[in-house]
Design an enzyme around this catalytic site. Sequence first.
Site, PDB file in Angstrom:
ATOM      1  N   CYS A 172       0.836  -1.256  -0.025  1.00  0.00           N
ATOM      2  CA  CYS A 172       0.099  -0.121  -0.026  1.00  0.00           C
ATOM      3  C   CYS A 172       1.019   1.254  -0.001  1.00  0.00           C
ATOM      4  CB  CYS A 172      -0.844   0.180   1.311  1.00  0.00           C
ATOM      5  SG  CYS A 172      -0.054  -0.185   2.785  1.00  0.00           S
ATOM      6  N   ASN A 173       2.096   1.118   0.589  1.00  0.00           N
ATOM      7  CA  ASN A 173       2.866   2.399   0.424  1.00  0.00           C
ATOM      8  C   ASN A 173       4.077   2.352  -0.365  1.00  0.00           C
ATOM      9  OD1 ASN A 173       1.736   3.806   2.772  1.00  0.00           O
ATOM     10  ND2 ASN A 173       2.765   2.741   4.263  1.00  0.00           N
ATOM     11  N   ARG A 174       4.259   1.401  -1.150  1.00  0.00           N
ATOM     12  CA  ARG A 174       5.285   1.233  -2.288  1.00  0.00           C
ATOM     13  C   ARG A 174       5.086   0.327  -3.278  1.00  0.00           C
ATOM     14  NH1 ARG A 174       9.951   1.797   0.505  1.00  0.00           N
ATOM     15  NH2 ARG A 174       8.963   2.034   2.620  1.00  0.00           N
ATOM     16  N   THR A 213       6.785  -4.518  11.126  1.00  0.00           N
ATOM     17  CA  THR A 213       7.198  -5.897  10.744  1.00  0.00           C
ATOM     18  C   THR A 213       6.507  -6.463   9.398  1.00  0.00           C
ATOM     19  OG1 THR A 213       5.678  -7.156  12.287  1.00  0.00           O
ATOM     20  CG2 THR A 213       7.726  -6.655  13.088  1.00  0.00           C
ATOM     21  N   ALA A 216     -11.353  -8.785   4.733  1.00  0.00           N
ATOM     22  CA  ALA A 216     -11.132  -9.872   5.742  1.00  0.00           C
ATOM     23  C   ALA A 216      -9.498 -10.317   5.464  1.00  0.00           C
ATOM     24  CB  ALA A 216     -11.995 -11.134   5.727  1.00  0.00           C
TER      25      ALA A 216
END
Length: 444
Positions: free
Chosen positions: A50-52, A115, A190
Site C-alpha cells: 500500500c505504501n510502495r 514488521t 477480511a
Amino acid sequence: MHILVVSVNYRTAPVEFREKLTFQAAEIERAMTTLQNQKSVLENVIVSTCNRTEIYAVVDQLHTGRYYIKKFLADWFQLEIEEVAPYLTIFEQDGAIDHLFRVTCGLDSMVVGETQILGQIKDSFLEAQQVKATGTIFNELFKQVITLAKRAHSETTIGESAMSVSYAAVELGKKIFGELTDCHVLILGAGKMGELALQNLYGSGARKVTVMNRTLSKAEVMAEKYMGHAKSLSELQCALLEADILISSTGASEYVITKEMMTKVEKMRSGRPLFMVDIAVPRDIDPAIDELEGSFLYDIDDLQGVVEANRAERLKEAEKIQFMIEEEIVLFKTWLSTLGVVPLISALRDKALAIQSETMVSLERKIPNLSDREKKVISKHTKSIINQLLKDPILVAKEIAAEEGASEKLALFAKIFDLETEEVESRAEEVEHKRVWTPSVPSL
C-alpha cells in the site's frame, strides 16, 4: 553487473498516484517474468504494497537498466514514461543494497519499525524464485536481508513501540471518540490489513464489530475470533447506517463506497457523523465523500500524524539497526567481490579433475585386472589428494579477490596454474546467468 532499485513510495508520490502503480497479487509473478525478458535485466524482484511499488534488479548496464525498467512500469500500467518519471526514486549499487536492508527492517516504513513489510519482502522474493527471476546475487542478498531483519526485531525493542498502519487508524479513531467501547465499528475486507485493524480495535475495547467481505465465509472466520458479526458486502448500505467507525481495506480495483451511495446513507443517519479510514491502495472509498457534511474521511497518507507520536523512541532503536545494516553490507560486498573468483576456481578444479581422470584411464590400462571396488577406492583417494593440494591455493584466491588490484593478482594466479583465459571467461558467463543459488564451488 549492477544492483538497481526503482521505487515509487509514500515519500515521493501521493496515494492517488501510488494506486495507479500497484500490482495486484495475482499478476506479480507474470510481471516479474515479463520484466526478466527486458533488455539488460538479469535478475528482478517486484515488491508492491500500500505504501510502495519497488523493482529490485540486477542489470548488466546501469543506464540501459534504468531506462527499460521505467519503460516496463509505464507500459504495464499504460502510462507514458514522462508521467511516471517525476515520482520515481532510483537507488544504485551501495545505495540500492542499503535501501533494501532499510525497507525490510522497517526503517523506511511510514510506521518506523513495523514488521509487516518483512513478510511482504519475503513473499515477493519467494515468488521471484518460483518464476526463476532471481539468480546468484539476489538469492544471496535477499537471504542476508531477511535474516538480518529477523535478528534486528529480536535484538532491539523497535517492534515494541512500532505501529502498523492499521494500528495508526485505530489510534486516530480513539483520538476522535475517546473510548471505543460503545462505538459500532465496521471493517471492510477480511485480509491481513483488515485483521490487523480488528486486532487493535479489540485490544482498545471495541466490542460492537461487524466484518464485511465479498466472501462471507472469510468474514465469518475473522469475526468469530473477536466476537464480532459477519455480513456480506451486499448488505453494505444497511451496515453504513449503523456504523460509527469504518475502516476499509478490501483490495478492490474500484471504489467500494461511492459519493452517491454515501449521500443516500447520510440522509438516513439523522445527522450522526461517520468516521471513515481508507487504508487500501487502490482506495476503497471515493475521496469526494469528504465533501459531505457528516462524513469524515481519512486515507493512508493522513495517518502520518498519528505515526509521529511514537517516532522518537523508534528512531533510537532504528540507529542500532542501521549500524547492524552497515556491518551486513560489508559482509555482502565482501562476498560479492569474491564472486568473480568462482570461475577461476571452477576452471582450476576442472583441470585437476581432468588430470585425475586421465590418470585413472592410464592406471586401468597398465593394471587391467583391477576390480570395480579397487577402482573406486583409487579414484576416491586420488580426488582426496587433489582436494588437499588445492585447498590453500583456493583460500588464497578468495582472499586476493577481496583486495584492491585483485584482477592483476588473479591473472598471475591463472598463469601459474596454466588456466586458459577462454575457459575462465566461459565459466564466468555461466555464473553470471546462473539461476540457482550456489553458495560455494562443490568439491571433487
